[in-house]
Design a protein around this motif. Structure first.
Motif, PDB file in Angstrom:
ATOM      1  N   GLU A  77      20.101 104.122  74.628  1.00  0.00           N
ATOM      2  CA  GLU A  77      18.803 105.236  74.694  1.00  0.00           C
ATOM      3  C   GLU A  77      18.220 104.746  76.063  1.00  0.00           C
ATOM      4  O   GLU A  77      17.648 103.678  76.017  1.00  0.00           O
ATOM      5  N   ARG A  95      18.157 110.130  77.841  1.00  0.00           N
ATOM      6  CA  ARG A  95      19.492 110.302  77.697  1.00  0.00           C
ATOM      7  C   ARG A  95      20.026 109.507  76.874  1.00  0.00           C
ATOM      8  O   ARG A  95      19.615 108.339  76.274  1.00  0.00           O
ATOM      9  N   ILE A 100      23.462 107.750  76.011  1.00  0.00           N
ATOM     10  CA  ILE A 100      24.802 107.561  76.473  1.00  0.00           C
ATOM     11  C   ILE A 100      25.662 106.547  75.662  1.00  0.00           C
ATOM     12  O   ILE A 100      25.413 105.328  75.333  1.00  0.00           O
ATOM     13  N   THR A 133      24.240 112.612  75.287  1.00  0.00           N
ATOM     14  CA  THR A 133      24.184 113.438  76.777  1.00  0.00           C
ATOM     15  C   THR A 133      25.228 112.922  77.635  1.00  0.00           C
ATOM     16  O   THR A 133      25.601 113.631  78.435  1.00  0.00           O
ATOM     17  N   ASP A 134      25.967 111.927  77.524  1.00  0.00           N
ATOM     18  CA  ASP A 134      26.820 111.115  78.389  1.00  0.00           C
ATOM     19  C   ASP A 134      27.744 110.269  77.423  1.00  0.00           C
ATOM     20  O   ASP A 134      27.278 109.402  76.557  1.00  0.00           O
ATOM     21  N   ALA A 170      27.696 116.624  75.807  1.00  0.00           N
ATOM     22  CA  ALA A 170      27.682 115.442  76.809  1.00  0.00           C
ATOM     23  C   ALA A 170      28.587 115.650  78.201  1.00  0.00           C
ATOM     24  O   ALA A 170      29.527 116.531  78.165  1.00  0.00           O
ATOM     25  N   THR A 215      22.276 104.517  85.996  1.00  0.00           N
ATOM     26  CA  THR A 215      20.829 104.658  85.646  1.00  0.00           C
ATOM     27  C   THR A 215      20.177 103.727  86.342  1.00  0.00           C
ATOM     28  O   THR A 215      20.625 102.565  86.793  1.00  0.00           O
TER      29      THR A 215
END
Length: 279
Positions: free
Chosen positions: A49, A53, A55, A96-97, A126, A175
């Motif tokens: 988290e 996002r 992931i 999301t990813d 995603a 990120t």
């Protein structure tokens, strides 16, 4: 940022294949085998988290293959991707990813689901992340690795339009708190996330370090395409892990989620083993 362990169950692989040239009399002390010489391994993913996002790193083996296929791997355990997400208050549609360290079936199988005769991404909202070098390696597999790269696990991701590639530059930023390192001993351009978390660095080991039983540098899997490259990569990352007190997140160890390592008179060995939520 918050990190969560995502358990997706266990499977079995041949102990000799998992330890290469290391004799069974040695490896069975840490990873005991059953009567068929099969050892139990986890399929442990990681949920990140971060800045809005969600992931997911790797997806486990999934459930869309045939009964005959799964019979070779003795799937067991109560945990699934969906049950592990639900415990945390999430659903797969929240992801999301999806970050795929590499495209072997036990890491990417859960990325695609079967609905009748249709194959589609299991995480419909995603973006899926791989890298171009590894993608090409996987869709044009060599004879040794062909059985691990299954087109039904891979091609629906590209066909959906949800696939993106990460630049193959060691240490590339994914990120603000998540960088990517590349290793090629196990398979070409496998990605290792290095994540800053609670003042520590978490290195997601994928198949560079399947379990704490594989810490001795020569304990290289027979599955690795380039064993001498694996040995060189292990020396590099083991030294970094000691120098920087990395937390090593273990995808396949059936017991240990995380460990730190230290230099001993026998080489680099476990310093501490613990669960991620104990950090």
């Amino acid at each position: 940022m918050t990190l969560h362990t995502i358990d997706t169950g266990f499977f079995k692989l041949d102990g000799g294949a998992m330890f290469g040239v290391v004799p069974k009399s040695i490896w069975q002390k840490t990873n005991p085998a059953d009567d068929n010489n099969m050892c139990t391994w986890a399929m442990r993913c990681l949920l990140v988290e971060d800045a809005g996002r969600l992931i997911l790193i790797d997806t486990g083996i999934g459930n869309k293959q045939s009964e005959k296929f799964f019979s070779h791997y003795y799937l067991h355990g109560d945990a699934t991707m969906d049950s592990s997400l639900k415990k945390l208050g999430f659903h797969r549609d929240d992801i999301t990813d999806v970050f795929l360290t590499h495209l072997h079936f036990d890491h990417v199988g859960g990325a695609v689901e079967r609905n009748g005769e249709t194959l589609a991404p299991a995480f419909k909202n995603a973006t899926y992340w791989s890298n171009e070098k590894h993608w090409e390696w996987a869709i044009n597999p060599n004879e040794r690795e062909k059985a691990s790269f299954l087109k039904e696990n891979i091609m629906p991701i590209q066909e959906s339009g949800q696939l993106k590639f990460i630049d193959v530059r060691d240490g590339v930023q994914f990120t603000d708190n998540f960088n990517v390192h590349f290793v090629s001993g196990h398979t070409d351009s496998m990605m290792l996330p290095l994540i800053g978390y609670k003042g520590r660095k978490i290195l997601y080991m994928a198949d560079l370090l399947p379990s704490v039983g594989h810490l001795p540098v020569p304990y290289v899997m027979a599955y690795d395409m380039f064993p001498l490259t694996t040995i060189s990569e292990r020396k590099k990352y083991w030294a970094e892990a000691v120098a920087n007190d990395y937390v090593l997140y273990l995808e396949h160890d059936p017991i240990n989620e995380c460990c730190t390592v230290q230099e001993t008179d026998k080489g680099i060995r476990v310093k501490e083993a613990f669960k991620l939520n104990e950090l």
